[in-house]
Scaffold this motif. Structure first.
Motif, mmCIF file in Angstrom:
data_model
loop_
_atom_site.group_PDB
_atom_site.id
_atom_site.type_symbol
_atom_site.label_atom_id
_atom_site.label_comp_id
_atom_site.label_asym_id
_atom_site.label_seq_id
_atom_site.Cartn_x
_atom_site.Cartn_y
_atom_site.Cartn_z
ATOM 1 N N ASP A 197 45.370 38.646 45.810
ATOM 2 C CA ASP A 197 45.547 38.748 47.324
ATOM 3 C C ASP A 197 46.893 38.355 47.723
ATOM 4 O OD1 ASP A 197 44.798 40.155 49.766
ATOM 5 O OD2 ASP A 197 44.377 37.975 50.503
ATOM 6 N N ALA A 229 40.781 47.133 47.490
ATOM 7 C CA ALA A 229 39.879 46.248 48.313
ATOM 8 C C ALA A 229 38.596 46.069 47.647
ATOM 9 C CB ALA A 229 39.877 46.755 49.743
ATOM 10 N N THR A 230 38.188 47.057 46.934
ATOM 11 C CA THR A 230 36.852 47.131 46.300
ATOM 12 C C THR A 230 36.936 46.029 45.003
ATOM 13 O OG1 THR A 230 36.150 49.423 46.729
ATOM 14 C CG2 THR A 230 35.301 48.455 44.861
ATOM 15 N N TYR A 278 37.385 42.560 46.802
ATOM 16 C CA TYR A 278 35.925 41.901 47.326
ATOM 17 C C TYR A 278 34.929 41.761 46.269
ATOM 18 C CZ TYR A 278 31.865 41.964 50.355
ATOM 19 O OH TYR A 278 30.656 41.424 51.071
ATOM 20 N N THR A 279 34.958 42.491 45.239
ATOM 21 C CA THR A 279 34.025 42.100 44.191
ATOM 22 C C THR A 279 34.337 40.864 43.518
ATOM 23 O OG1 THR A 279 33.699 44.500 43.648
ATOM 24 C CG2 THR A 279 33.340 42.854 41.809
ATOM 25 N N ALA A 321 33.266 38.027 46.394
ATOM 26 C CA ALA A 321 31.929 37.958 46.405
ATOM 27 C C ALA A 321 31.061 37.375 45.245
ATOM 28 C CB ALA A 321 31.430 39.295 46.752
ATOM 29 N N HIS A 355 36.218 34.312 54.340
ATOM 30 C CA HIS A 355 35.605 35.238 55.224
ATOM 31 C C HIS A 355 36.704 36.322 55.748
ATOM 32 C CE1 HIS A 355 31.437 34.115 54.702
ATOM 33 N NE2 HIS A 355 31.900 32.858 54.873
ATOM 34 N N ALA A 404 37.703 38.715 53.109
ATOM 35 C CA ALA A 404 36.348 39.711 53.164
ATOM 36 C C ALA A 404 36.741 40.532 54.292
ATOM 37 C CB ALA A 404 35.391 38.818 53.178
ATOM 38 N N MET A 440 39.160 43.085 53.428
ATOM 39 C CA MET A 440 38.716 44.264 52.549
ATOM 40 C C MET A 440 37.871 45.263 53.505
ATOM 41 S SD MET A 440 40.073 42.902 50.349
ATOM 42 C CE MET A 440 41.483 42.033 50.779
ATOM 43 N N LEU A 441 36.879 44.890 54.144
ATOM 44 C CA LEU A 441 35.991 45.570 54.911
ATOM 45 C C LEU A 441 36.403 46.628 55.906
ATOM 46 C CD1 LEU A 441 32.699 43.252 55.786
ATOM 47 C CD2 LEU A 441 33.087 44.857 53.690
ATOM 48 N N HIS A 454 30.722 47.574 51.196
ATOM 49 C CA HIS A 454 30.197 46.328 50.718
ATOM 50 C C HIS A 454 28.884 46.296 50.343
ATOM 51 C CE1 HIS A 454 29.341 46.138 55.220
ATOM 52 N NE2 HIS A 454 28.448 44.898 54.667
#
Length: 374
Positions: free
Chosen positions: A184, A199-200, A203-204, A207, A223, A226, A229-230, A236
Protein backbone atom coordinates in the motif's frame (compact mmCIF):
# COMPACT_ATOMS: atom_id res chain seq x y z
CA UNK A 1 -34.36 -9.81 13.53
CA UNK A 2 -34.35 -9.68 17.32
CA UNK A 3 -30.98 -8.83 18.81
CA UNK A 4 -29.73 -7.03 15.70
CA UNK A 5 -29.35 -3.24 15.67
CA UNK A 6 -31.88 -1.41 13.56
CA UNK A 7 -30.47 0.36 10.52
CA UNK A 8 -31.54 3.99 10.53
CA UNK A 9 -32.32 6.02 7.44
CA UNK A 10 -29.42 8.33 8.33
CA UNK A 11 -27.00 5.41 8.38
CA UNK A 12 -28.20 4.23 4.97
CA UNK A 13 -27.79 7.72 3.56
CA UNK A 14 -24.03 7.94 4.21
CA UNK A 15 -22.35 8.09 0.81
CA UNK A 16 -19.00 6.77 -0.36
CA UNK A 17 -17.87 10.36 -0.81
CA UNK A 18 -18.61 11.09 2.84
CA UNK A 19 -16.69 8.00 3.90
CA UNK A 20 -13.69 8.95 1.79
CA UNK A 21 -13.78 12.50 3.10
CA UNK A 22 -13.78 11.23 6.67
CA UNK A 23 -10.95 8.80 5.98
CA UNK A 24 -8.82 11.46 4.30
CA UNK A 25 -8.15 13.23 7.60
CA UNK A 26 -7.01 10.07 9.37
CA UNK A 27 -3.31 9.15 9.65
CA UNK A 28 -2.14 6.04 7.86
CA UNK A 29 -0.23 4.57 4.95
CA UNK A 30 -1.92 6.86 2.41
CA UNK A 31 -1.11 10.13 4.22
CA UNK A 32 0.92 12.54 2.11
CA UNK A 33 3.90 12.61 4.46
CA UNK A 34 5.95 9.36 4.41
CA UNK A 35 6.92 10.00 8.03
CA UNK A 36 3.27 9.54 9.02
CA UNK A 37 2.89 6.24 7.20
CA UNK A 38 2.49 2.98 9.09
CA UNK A 39 4.97 1.46 6.65
CA UNK A 40 7.59 4.20 6.87
CA UNK A 41 9.39 4.35 10.22
CA UNK A 42 11.32 7.52 11.03
CA UNK A 43 14.60 5.97 9.89
CA UNK A 44 16.93 7.56 7.32
CA UNK A 45 18.24 4.21 6.13
CA UNK A 46 14.73 2.87 5.60
CA UNK A 47 13.79 5.99 3.66
CA UNK A 48 16.86 5.50 1.46
CA UNK A 49 15.69 1.94 0.75
CA UNK A 50 12.31 3.28 -0.35
CA UNK A 51 13.93 5.79 -2.67
CA UNK A 52 16.14 3.12 -4.23
CA UNK A 53 13.13 0.83 -4.75
CA UNK A 54 11.22 3.62 -6.48
CA UNK A 55 14.18 4.36 -8.76
CA UNK A 56 14.45 0.70 -9.74
CA UNK A 57 10.74 0.40 -10.50
CA UNK A 58 10.71 3.65 -12.49
CA UNK A 59 13.72 2.55 -14.54
CA UNK A 60 12.48 -0.95 -15.35
CA UNK A 61 10.21 -1.95 -18.23
CA UNK A 62 9.96 -5.62 -17.12
CA UNK A 63 9.50 -6.71 -13.51
CA UNK A 64 9.12 -10.15 -11.94
CA UNK A 65 7.04 -10.31 -8.77
CA UNK A 66 7.38 -13.41 -6.61
CA UNK A 67 6.07 -14.53 -3.24
CA UNK A 68 6.74 -17.39 -0.87
CA UNK A 69 5.91 -21.01 -1.57
CA UNK A 70 2.43 -22.25 -0.63
CA UNK A 71 1.23 -18.64 -0.71
CA UNK A 72 -1.32 -17.33 1.75
CA UNK A 73 -3.58 -14.30 1.36
CA UNK A 74 -0.91 -11.77 2.32
CA UNK A 75 1.75 -13.22 0.02
CA UNK A 76 -0.38 -13.68 -3.08
CA UNK A 77 -2.56 -10.64 -2.40
CA UNK A 78 0.50 -8.42 -2.04
CA UNK A 79 2.15 -9.72 -5.22
CA UNK A 80 -1.02 -9.41 -7.30
CA UNK A 81 -1.85 -5.94 -5.98
CA UNK A 82 1.62 -4.70 -6.90
CA UNK A 83 1.49 -6.43 -10.29
CA UNK A 84 -1.87 -4.87 -11.19
CA UNK A 85 -0.59 -1.45 -10.18
CA UNK A 86 2.66 -1.80 -12.14
CA UNK A 87 0.81 -3.09 -15.19
CA UNK A 88 -1.33 0.04 -14.97
CA UNK A 89 1.89 2.06 -15.14
CA UNK A 90 2.82 0.35 -18.40
CA UNK A 91 5.26 -2.21 -17.00
CA UNK A 92 5.51 -5.78 -18.27
CA UNK A 93 4.98 -7.95 -15.23
CA UNK A 94 5.04 -11.61 -14.28
CA UNK A 95 3.84 -13.06 -10.96
CA UNK A 96 5.11 -16.40 -9.74
CA UNK A 97 5.97 -18.55 -6.74
CA UNK A 98 8.43 -21.38 -6.40
CA UNK A 99 6.20 -24.45 -6.20
CA UNK A 100 5.85 -27.16 -8.83
CA UNK A 101 3.02 -27.74 -9.31
CA UNK A 102 1.73 -24.34 -8.31
CA UNK A 103 -1.44 -24.63 -6.24
CA UNK A 104 -3.55 -21.60 -5.49
CA UNK A 105 -5.79 -22.31 -2.49
CA UNK A 106 -9.49 -22.39 -3.30
CA UNK A 107 -9.98 -19.75 -0.60
CA UNK A 108 -7.93 -17.33 -2.74
CA UNK A 109 -9.48 -18.21 -6.10
CA UNK A 110 -11.37 -14.90 -6.18
CA UNK A 111 -8.25 -12.71 -6.22
CA UNK A 112 -8.02 -10.47 -9.30
CA UNK A 113 -4.93 -10.52 -11.50
CA UNK A 114 -4.33 -14.27 -11.58
CA UNK A 115 -3.93 -14.12 -15.35
CA UNK A 116 -0.51 -12.59 -14.56
CA UNK A 117 0.70 -15.72 -12.75
CA UNK A 118 3.25 -17.86 -14.61
CA UNK A 119 5.03 -21.11 -13.64
CA UNK A 120 8.36 -20.75 -11.86
CA UNK A 121 10.06 -22.14 -14.97
CA UNK A 122 8.78 -19.15 -16.99
CA UNK A 123 10.74 -16.67 -14.87
CA UNK A 124 14.04 -15.78 -16.58
CA UNK A 125 17.21 -17.33 -15.19
CA UNK A 126 18.63 -13.84 -14.63
CA UNK A 127 15.75 -11.37 -14.28
CA UNK A 128 16.53 -7.66 -14.38
CA UNK A 129 14.39 -6.73 -11.37
CA UNK A 130 12.61 -8.98 -8.88
CA UNK A 131 10.21 -7.84 -6.18
CA UNK A 132 9.77 -10.52 -3.48
CA UNK A 133 6.77 -10.41 -1.16
CA UNK A 134 6.24 -11.88 2.32
CA UNK A 135 9.21 -14.26 2.21
CA UNK A 136 10.72 -14.47 5.69
CA UNK A 137 13.85 -16.20 4.39
CA UNK A 138 15.43 -17.00 1.05
CA UNK A 139 14.46 -20.67 1.42
CA UNK A 140 10.80 -19.61 1.32
CA UNK A 141 11.30 -18.64 -2.33
CA UNK A 142 11.53 -22.33 -3.22
CA UNK A 143 12.35 -22.98 -6.88
CA UNK A 144 12.72 -19.25 -7.50
CA UNK A 145 15.46 -18.75 -4.91
CA UNK A 146 18.39 -19.01 -7.34
CA UNK A 147 16.67 -16.89 -10.00
CA UNK A 148 15.90 -14.19 -7.44
CA UNK A 149 19.53 -14.06 -6.31
CA UNK A 150 20.72 -13.98 -9.93
CA UNK A 151 18.58 -10.89 -10.62
CA UNK A 152 20.17 -7.55 -11.30
CA UNK A 153 18.30 -6.22 -8.27
CA UNK A 154 16.20 -8.02 -5.65
CA UNK A 155 13.77 -5.85 -3.68
CA UNK A 156 12.35 -7.62 -0.61
CA UNK A 157 9.08 -6.41 0.91
CA UNK A 158 8.34 -8.24 4.14
CA UNK A 159 7.12 -7.83 7.72
CA UNK A 160 8.57 -10.89 9.45
CA UNK A 161 10.80 -10.12 12.43
CA UNK A 162 12.79 -13.28 11.66
CA UNK A 163 13.79 -12.03 8.19
CA UNK A 164 17.62 -12.00 8.11
CA UNK A 165 17.70 -9.12 5.63
CA UNK A 166 18.39 -10.68 2.24
CA UNK A 167 18.11 -8.89 -1.10
CA UNK A 168 19.78 -5.78 -2.52
CA UNK A 169 16.96 -3.48 -1.33
CA UNK A 170 15.27 -4.37 1.95
CA UNK A 171 11.84 -2.96 2.73
CA UNK A 172 11.39 -5.01 5.89
CA UNK A 173 9.17 -3.60 8.64
CA UNK A 174 8.35 -6.00 11.51
CA UNK A 175 5.93 -3.43 12.95
CA UNK A 176 3.66 -3.76 9.91
CA UNK A 177 0.82 -6.24 10.50
CA UNK A 178 1.04 -7.50 6.91
CA UNK A 179 3.22 -7.18 3.84
CA UNK A 180 0.14 -5.69 2.15
CA UNK A 181 0.75 -2.56 4.25
CA UNK A 182 4.15 -2.14 2.61
CA UNK A 183 2.60 -2.64 -0.82
CA UNK A 184 0.00 0.00 0.00
CA UNK A 185 2.86 2.35 0.84
CA UNK A 186 4.67 1.46 -2.38
CA UNK A 187 1.58 2.31 -4.42
CA UNK A 188 1.12 5.56 -2.52
CA UNK A 189 4.67 6.58 -3.36
CA UNK A 190 4.12 5.59 -6.99
CA UNK A 191 0.91 7.66 -6.96
CA UNK A 192 -1.18 4.71 -8.11
CA UNK A 193 -4.87 5.24 -7.24
CA UNK A 194 -6.78 2.40 -5.65
CA UNK A 195 -9.34 0.53 -7.71
CA UNK A 196 -11.50 -2.40 -6.66
CA UNK A 197 -9.13 -5.04 -8.05
CA UNK A 198 -6.10 -3.67 -6.20
CA UNK A 199 -8.18 -3.02 -3.07
CA UNK A 200 -9.47 -6.61 -3.07
CA UNK A 201 -5.92 -7.95 -3.09
CA UNK A 202 -4.68 -5.57 -0.38
CA UNK A 203 -7.72 -6.10 1.84
CA UNK A 204 -7.20 -9.86 1.58
CA UNK A 205 -3.59 -9.42 2.66
CA UNK A 206 -4.29 -7.39 5.78
CA UNK A 207 -7.41 -9.36 6.72
CA UNK A 208 -5.65 -12.73 6.59
CA UNK A 209 -2.49 -11.70 8.42
CA UNK A 210 -4.41 -9.95 11.20
CA UNK A 211 -6.78 -12.87 11.65
CA UNK A 212 -9.66 -10.74 10.45
CA UNK A 213 -8.30 -7.84 12.55
CA UNK A 214 -8.16 -9.89 15.76
CA UNK A 215 -4.41 -10.12 16.29
CA UNK A 216 -2.42 -7.78 18.47
CA UNK A 217 -0.48 -6.31 15.54
CA UNK A 218 -3.70 -4.63 14.35
CA UNK A 219 -3.45 -0.85 14.79
CA UNK A 220 -5.64 2.18 14.11
CA UNK A 221 -3.73 2.60 10.84
CA UNK A 222 -4.65 -0.98 9.91
CA UNK A 223 -8.34 -0.15 10.23
CA UNK A 224 -7.82 3.10 8.34
CA UNK A 225 -6.25 1.16 5.50
CA UNK A 226 -9.11 -1.35 5.53
CA UNK A 227 -11.54 1.57 5.45
CA UNK A 228 -9.93 2.93 2.31
CA UNK A 229 -10.21 -0.46 0.67
CA UNK A 230 -13.91 -0.67 1.55
CA UNK A 231 -14.49 2.84 0.19
CA UNK A 232 -13.67 1.53 -3.31
CA UNK A 233 -16.82 -0.60 -3.10
CA UNK A 234 -15.29 -4.06 -2.60
CA UNK A 235 -17.52 -6.77 -1.08
CA UNK A 236 -15.64 -7.47 2.14
CA UNK A 237 -18.43 -9.74 3.31
CA UNK A 238 -17.97 -12.05 0.33
CA UNK A 239 -14.19 -11.92 0.70
CA UNK A 240 -14.45 -12.91 4.37
CA UNK A 241 -16.90 -15.70 3.59
CA UNK A 242 -14.50 -17.15 1.02
CA UNK A 243 -11.48 -16.80 3.32
CA UNK A 244 -12.91 -18.24 6.54
CA UNK A 245 -16.42 -19.59 6.17
CA UNK A 246 -16.29 -21.81 3.08
CA UNK A 247 -14.90 -25.35 3.10
CA UNK A 248 -15.62 -28.72 1.53
CA UNK A 249 -17.46 -31.39 3.47
CA UNK A 250 -14.24 -33.41 3.37
CA UNK A 251 -12.55 -30.71 5.46
CA UNK A 252 -14.98 -31.43 8.29
CA UNK A 253 -13.95 -35.09 8.22
CA UNK A 254 -10.25 -34.18 8.28
CA UNK A 255 -10.90 -31.72 11.11
CA UNK A 256 -12.71 -34.38 13.10
CA UNK A 257 -9.72 -36.73 12.79
CA UNK A 258 -7.25 -34.00 13.74
CA UNK A 259 -9.25 -33.08 16.85
CA UNK A 260 -9.50 -36.74 17.80
CA UNK A 261 -5.69 -36.96 17.70
CA UNK A 262 -5.17 -33.69 19.60
CA UNK A 263 -2.95 -33.95 22.69
CA UNK A 264 -2.75 -31.51 25.61
CA UNK A 265 0.53 -31.29 27.53
CA UNK A 266 0.09 -28.84 30.43
CA UNK A 267 3.73 -29.03 31.58
CA UNK A 268 5.15 -27.75 28.29
CA UNK A 269 5.84 -24.10 27.39
CA UNK A 270 7.17 -23.43 30.87
CA UNK A 271 3.98 -24.76 32.43
CA UNK A 272 1.74 -22.64 30.19
CA UNK A 273 0.63 -25.66 28.19
CA UNK A 274 0.95 -27.05 24.67
CA UNK A 275 -1.82 -28.49 22.51
CA UNK A 276 -0.85 -30.25 19.30
CA UNK A 277 -2.11 -32.56 16.60
CA UNK A 278 -1.18 -33.80 13.15
CA UNK A 279 -2.89 -34.57 9.84
CA UNK A 280 -1.59 -37.57 7.86
CA UNK A 281 -1.58 -37.28 4.09
CA UNK A 282 -3.79 -40.36 3.93
CA UNK A 283 -6.63 -38.38 5.52
CA UNK A 284 -6.28 -35.63 2.94
CA UNK A 285 -6.26 -38.13 0.06
CA UNK A 286 -9.21 -40.09 1.47
CA UNK A 287 -11.46 -37.04 1.70
CA UNK A 288 -10.10 -35.11 -1.28
CA UNK A 289 -8.71 -32.23 0.78
CA UNK A 290 -5.57 -30.21 0.00
CA UNK A 291 -2.94 -29.18 2.55
CA UNK A 292 -3.79 -25.55 1.76
CA UNK A 293 -7.45 -26.12 2.67
CA UNK A 294 -6.58 -27.05 6.26
CA UNK A 295 -4.52 -23.94 7.01
CA UNK A 296 -7.31 -22.74 9.31
CA UNK A 297 -7.12 -25.85 11.49
CA UNK A 298 -4.56 -24.14 13.73
CA UNK A 299 -7.11 -21.46 14.60
CA UNK A 300 -9.43 -24.14 15.96
CA UNK A 301 -6.67 -25.88 17.91
CA UNK A 302 -5.43 -22.66 19.56
CA UNK A 303 -8.73 -21.94 21.31
CA UNK A 304 -8.36 -23.92 24.59
CA UNK A 305 -7.72 -21.58 27.51
CA UNK A 306 -5.43 -24.16 29.12
CA UNK A 307 -2.80 -24.02 26.34
CA UNK A 308 -0.47 -21.12 25.58
CA UNK A 309 0.99 -22.73 22.44
CA UNK A 310 -0.70 -24.68 19.64
CA UNK A 311 1.01 -26.79 16.98
CA UNK A 312 -0.41 -28.50 13.89
CA UNK A 313 1.74 -30.81 11.73
CA UNK A 314 0.44 -31.37 8.18
CA UNK A 315 1.94 -34.15 6.09
CA UNK A 316 2.78 -33.76 2.39
CA UNK A 317 2.70 -36.71 -0.02
CA UNK A 318 6.49 -37.08 0.26
CA UNK A 319 6.28 -37.30 4.06
CA UNK A 320 7.43 -33.75 4.78
CA UNK A 321 5.73 -32.27 7.82
CA UNK A 322 4.70 -28.62 7.70
CA UNK A 323 4.39 -27.18 11.19
CA UNK A 324 2.06 -24.27 11.96
CA UNK A 325 2.45 -22.77 15.42
CA UNK A 326 0.55 -20.13 17.41
CA UNK A 327 1.20 -18.42 20.74
CA UNK A 328 -0.95 -16.22 22.95
CA UNK A 329 2.02 -14.02 23.82
CA UNK A 330 3.95 -15.64 26.66
CA UNK A 331 6.24 -17.52 24.25
CA UNK A 332 7.92 -16.22 21.09
CA UNK A 333 7.08 -18.99 18.63
CA UNK A 334 9.13 -17.30 15.89
CA UNK A 335 12.21 -17.97 18.01
CA UNK A 336 11.03 -21.52 18.71
CA UNK A 337 10.52 -22.25 15.01
CA UNK A 338 13.83 -20.60 14.11
CA UNK A 339 15.53 -23.32 16.19
CA UNK A 340 13.87 -25.81 13.83
CA UNK A 341 14.89 -24.00 10.64
CA UNK A 342 11.70 -21.97 10.27
CA UNK A 343 10.54 -18.55 11.39
CA UNK A 344 7.66 -16.11 11.48
CA UNK A 345 6.18 -13.80 14.10
CA UNK A 346 6.02 -13.83 17.88
CA UNK A 347 2.42 -15.07 17.76
CA UNK A 348 2.47 -17.11 14.54
CA UNK A 349 5.30 -19.08 12.95
CA UNK A 350 6.10 -22.25 11.09
CA UNK A 351 8.75 -24.77 10.04
CA UNK A 352 9.22 -27.93 7.98
CA UNK A 353 10.65 -31.30 9.02
CA UNK A 354 11.55 -34.61 7.40
CA UNK A 355 11.28 -36.78 10.50
CA UNK A 356 8.60 -38.85 12.14
CA UNK A 357 5.79 -37.09 13.94
CA UNK A 358 7.14 -38.28 17.28
CA UNK A 359 10.66 -37.02 16.62
CA UNK A 360 9.42 -33.71 15.25
CA UNK A 361 7.20 -33.05 18.26
CA UNK A 362 10.05 -33.94 20.60
CA UNK A 363 12.38 -31.49 18.86
CA UNK A 364 9.64 -28.89 19.11
CA UNK A 365 9.30 -29.54 22.86
CA UNK A 366 13.05 -29.06 23.33
CA UNK A 367 13.01 -25.77 21.38
CA UNK A 368 9.91 -24.66 23.25
CA UNK A 369 11.52 -25.39 26.61
CA UNK A 370 14.65 -23.48 25.64
CA UNK A 371 12.66 -20.38 24.66
CA UNK A 372 10.29 -20.64 27.63
CA UNK A 373 13.30 -20.63 29.99
CA UNK A 374 14.71 -17.37 28.59
Amino acid sequence: MAGEPAESGAARAVSTTQVETALAVLPGPRSESPAESAAAPADGRFEAEWQRALELVAGSDEIDLICHICPDGDALGSALAAALALRGLGKRVRVSFGDDPQVIPESLSFLPGQELIVPAAAVPAEPALVLAFDAASEDRLGLLRDKAFAAGELVVLDHHASNPGFGTVRLIDPSAPATAVLVDELLRRLRVPLDQAIATCLYTGIATDTGSFKYRATTPATHEMAGRMLATGIRHDLISRQLWDTTSFGYLKVLAGALERAAFEPEEAGGHGLVWTWVPYQDLALFGVTVEEIEGLIDVLRKPAEAEVALVLKQDPDGTLRGSCRSKGAVDVAAVCARLGGGGHVYAAGFSARETVEDTVERFRVALAAESAR
